[in-house]
Structures are given as structure tokens and as C-alpha cells.
Design an enzyme around this catalytic site. Structure first.
Site, PDB file in Angstrom:
ATOM      1  N   CYS A  64      -6.085   0.324  14.323  1.00 60.99           N
ATOM      2  CA  CYS A  64      -6.457  -0.699  15.304  1.00 60.99           C
ATOM      3  C   CYS A  64      -5.313  -0.951  16.275  1.00 60.99           C
ATOM      4  O   CYS A  64      -5.286  -1.974  16.949  1.00 60.99           O
ATOM      5  CB  CYS A  64      -6.907  -1.981  14.613  1.00 60.99           C
ATOM      6  SG  CYS A  64      -5.687  -2.656  13.496  1.00 60.99           S
TER       7      CYS A  64
ATOM      8  N   ALA B 262       0.823  -1.219   0.000  1.00 57.40           N
ATOM      9  CA  ALA B 262       0.000   0.000   0.000  1.00 57.40           C
ATOM     10  C   ALA B 262       0.855   1.266   0.000  1.00 57.40           C
ATOM     11  O   ALA B 262       0.487   2.264  -0.624  1.00 57.40           O
ATOM     12  CB  ALA B 262      -0.925  -0.011   1.213  1.00 57.40           C
TER      13      ALA B 262
END
Ligand code: SAH
Length: 420
Positions: A364, A304
Site C-alpha cells: 500500500c 512478522a
């Protein structure tokens, strides 16, 4: 008084204060005495009396003891526990009642969320007719404890199969024997799909297990009980998928898409959706999910960071971008590097967002707080000369309850922002 036959673990003033403040953990450094306490035992916790504490030992409640973890004590009650089997069954029933009250529009959700449901060390998820569980402590790994929660969950849901998913890192930390993901039982009389008897399972209990389908917010997903990352799907994002879809439009990019959780929801409202992940198996599953829902989504296997750099340098633009990276900070020490990574991702995304575009940005990592994330995204907005307005500041779905006083139960952050 300690419940009959239970051993006593003594904790320091600091450990006792932590419990009195509403937490349930005591670290090993705050345990002053735990002689010969067996791994996973149910113990009575006392604050040491005398010089460092109150004049006489003071009982704080009952806990599970771990002989290996840095978290030596996980409180399960402020009272004596005489019948653990009964207490665990009550806790499971009340976890289920909580879901009946607060979970809607899905047949996949977390049924038991460890400390969040006052069942430290146990996670259980329902995926339609499949139940999956994970054990995170010595206490939950004891045969009699397993028997209790497996039988209670089984009688509540009558699942077609129940599987155990293993977190090898946690088992090592708890000094528990290594094991593989496995089918705990299969009930051929239940379920829409015939279940292979255990004898037909592959070497590591793999394959031959049928997959199931689950739905959330009207979107359908395939689920392979023994494959995939973590406990199988990222159920904690369920409500955020629906929220994101409420704002999404135009061309959408779902970065760190895994099996397509956000992408499939965005595809119902956006003109074109692209999902990016570095895991090929995750993208293969994502593609099957897209077909199941009748959507055409472009899946790209890439790192990414590289892709965002290349795309933003090439001047590509989107109307909606989702960033849902894995936990970059596994410990407090990693937090500064994690914050740099969050900033970099958000900076690249902001460069590509059209005016009026929507950024959904998640973290997270427990060690990156909500305000840390806001700070990283703010800094990215300043560097990219973009104004951001906060539409929603969200956490995990309600089937992952956060308990006040136990900050570790609140780990997932999801900001929905409007870029101008
Ligand atoms: N958004 C997903 C969950 C993402 S979990 C959902 O809602 O279901 C994080 C994902 O990031 C995993 O699928 C993992 O394969 C992927 N990942 C980890 N590092 C990556 C990287 N450097 N580039 C792209 N994907 C990565």
C-alpha cells in the site's frame, strides 16, 4: 474571470501543465503568487502571464488553497465556483450514487475518497449504522465546510453515530490545531444499539461509545468507532479478500493480519488459518471477529520479519500465504529500503509455500509502484528457485476509485500468484 470575491493564486507554467495533464495538485514551488490568501480559502487559479507564460493570465479553474502543505493547491473545478456549498453537496451525492452502482455485498465501504471523488481532503467511511470521516486539509476543516459535508452525509445515511477520526500527522502538516477522535453526533433514535449520550463519554471521548457490526462478502466484523488504526478497517482490501478466498486452500498464513480481514475470509475455505500481527489490540479484535463468525483461527503476536525467518528456517510449510504489510515507503526516499523489505518478506514466504501454493502479496506504499513490487517479488522467486505465475494483478476495491491523471489515488497493489 474569477468568481466574485475570490482571491487569485498564480501558478507557474509547470504547475499549469500539471493541471492541464489531468492532475489536481500544484506544489508550493510552482505557486508564483498567493499573497495574503487565508488558510483553506477557495481561490481562482491562474497561469502567470508575461515572460514565463502566455501573453495574458489564463484562468485554470477553482481550487482549495493550503497555506501550510507542500501541496498548495487542490483543484476542485475547471470552472468558477460561485456556490461552494452546492458544489460540495453535489459531489457527495454523486459519490454516493457511484457506490450504489459499484459496491455490492457489504454495508461497510468508503463513501468519499478525497481526490478519487473530486472532494480533495475529505474521507468518509460507512460501517453499517456508523459514519466516520477524516479531514486532511485546511479547506475541509473550515467550520462552514464541515457543516456542509456533515449535514449532507447525515441526511443521506441517517447514521446512529457520526465520528471524526483524526490523523495527527496530517493535521500537523496542515498546521491545524491538534484534536482527538470524537463523536460528532449520536442519534439515540437510530441504530440497533443504544447510544451513550455525549455526557457519558470518557475523558478523550473514548469508550462508552457502542460498537457496531458490519459485514462484507458474508463475513461479519465488530467495529469500535473510535478505536483501531487508520479510519478503523482496511476497506480498500474488501474485493481482494474475496478474490484471495477464491484460490486459498490447505494451511493458510495471514501475515500482518490486523483484525483478521484476510484470515476470516480464508477460514471459510482453508483447513487451518494462522494470523500474525505485532499489535495485541488488533489481534484481540481479530479473535472476537473469529468467534462472531464461528471460526477457530490461531493468532500470533510477533514481529512478522522475525516470525517468517524463524518459521522458514524451521522448515514450516503452508498452502496459502498472505502478505499485507503497512506502507514501508512513506516518501520517495524510503523506496529502496521498502523494496528490500518487500523482497525479504516474499522470499521467506516462497520458501514456505508448498508446490501449488498461493501467494497473495500486497503493497500500500504509493512510492512503490506496481512494477517495483513485481520486480521485488520476481527477484524473491529467482533467489528461492520458485516459479510464479500471476493469477490476478489487483488494486483497491472500487469504493476507492483511482483517477487517471492522479497517480496518488492508485496506491494499493495486490498480486495473487501460483507457486510451482
Ligand atoms: N491485512 C490487514 C491490514 C494490515 S495493515 C487487513 O486486511 O485488515 C498492517 C498491519 O501490520 C497492522 O495491523 C500493523 O499492526 C501490522 N504491523 C506493522 N508492523 C509489523 C511488524 N513488523 N510485524 C507484524 N505486524 C506488523
Amino acid at each position: 474571470m474569477p468568481a466574485s470575491g475570490q482571491q487569485i493564486v498564480t501558478v507557474s507554467r509547470r504547475g499549469a501543465d500539471r493541471i492541464r495533464a489531468g492532475h489536481v495538485w500544484v506544489y508550493r514551488s510552482d505557486v508564483t503568487e498567493a499573497e495574503q490568501v487565508p488558510p483553506g480559502a477557495l481561490v481562482t487559479v491562474q497561469e502567470a502571464g508575461g515572460r514565463a507564460g502566455p501573453p495574458h493570465p489564463r484562468t485554470l479553474g477553482s481550487a482549495f488553497y493550503s497555506s501550510a502543505s507542500e501541496i498548495a493547491i487542490r483543484m476542485i473545478s475547471t470552472k468558477p465556483v460561485d456556490n461552494l456549498d452546492r458544489l460540495l453537496r453535489e459531489r457527495i451525492r454523486s459519490a454516493i450514487a457511484y457506490r450504489e452502482r459499484f459496491v455490492a455485498d457489504t454495508n461497510a465501504y468508503r463513501v468519499v475518497f478525497s481526490e478519487g471523488d473530486f472532494l480533495p481532503g475529505l474521507i468518509a467511511d460507512r460501517y453499517n449504522d456508523v459514519l466516520s470521516f477524516q479531514v486532511l486539509t485546511q479547506a475541509m476543516d473550515l467550520p462552514e465546510t464541515r457543516e456542509t459535508f456533515v449535514s449532507e452525509l447525515r441526511s443521506a445515511f441517517d447514521p446512529a453515530i457520526m465520528v471524526e477520526r483524526v490523523d495527527p500527522r496530517v493535521r500537523k502538516l496542515e498546521q491545524l490545531p491538534e484534536k482527538e477522535n470524537e463523536v460528532v453526533f449520536a442519534n439515540p433514535a437510530r441504530g440497533e444499539t443504544p447510544v451513550a449520550p455525549p455526557a457519558e463519554l470518557g475523558p478523550a471521548g473514548q469508550r462508552a461509545v457502542p460498537s457496531t457490526q458490519f459485514r462484507m462478502n458474508g463475513v461479519h466484523f465488530l467495529f469500535d468507532p473510535l478505536a483501531g488504526q487508520k479510519t478503523g478497517a482496511f476497506l480498500d482490501q474488501r474485493e481482494n479478500y474475496a478474490a484471495a478466498a477464491g484460490y486459498a486452500r490447505g494451511e493458510a498464513l495471514d501475515v500482518f493480519c490486523y483484525q483478521g480481514g484476510f484470515a476470516l475470509h480464508l477460514a471459510r475455505v482453508a483447513d487451518k488459518v494462522t494470523g500474525v500481527d505485532s499489535s495485541r489490540p488488533a489481534l484481540e479484535a481479530a479473535d472476537e471477529n473469529a468467534r462472531l463468525n464461528g471460526h477457530e483461527i490461531e493468532w500470533i503476536e510477533a514481529n512478522a520479519f522475525d516470525l517468517l525467518r524463524d518459521y522458514s528456517d524451521a522448515g514450516r510449510h503452508y498452502d496459502t500465504i498472505v502478505l499485507d504489510p503497512p506502507a514501508f515507503a512513506k516518501s520517495r526516499r524510503d523506496a529502496p529500503a521498502a523494496l528490500r523489505a518487500y523482497k525479504e518478506l516474499n522470499l521467506r514466504a516462497l520458501k514456505m509455500l508448498r508446490p501449488g501454493g498461493i501467494l497473495v502479496t500486497c503493497s500500500c506504499s504509493y512510492h512503490v509502484s506496481a512494477s517495483d513490487l513485481v520486480e521485488a517479488v520476481t527477484s524473491a522467486s529467482v533467489d528461492s528457485h520458485r516459479n510464479l505465475r500471476l493469477l490476478e494483478n489487483r488494486g483497491p476495491s472500487k469504493d476507492h476509485p483511482s483517477v487517471l491523471g492522479i497517480p496518488e489515488t492508485a496506491y494499493l497493489k495486490c498480486l495473487i500468484l501460483l507457486a510451482s
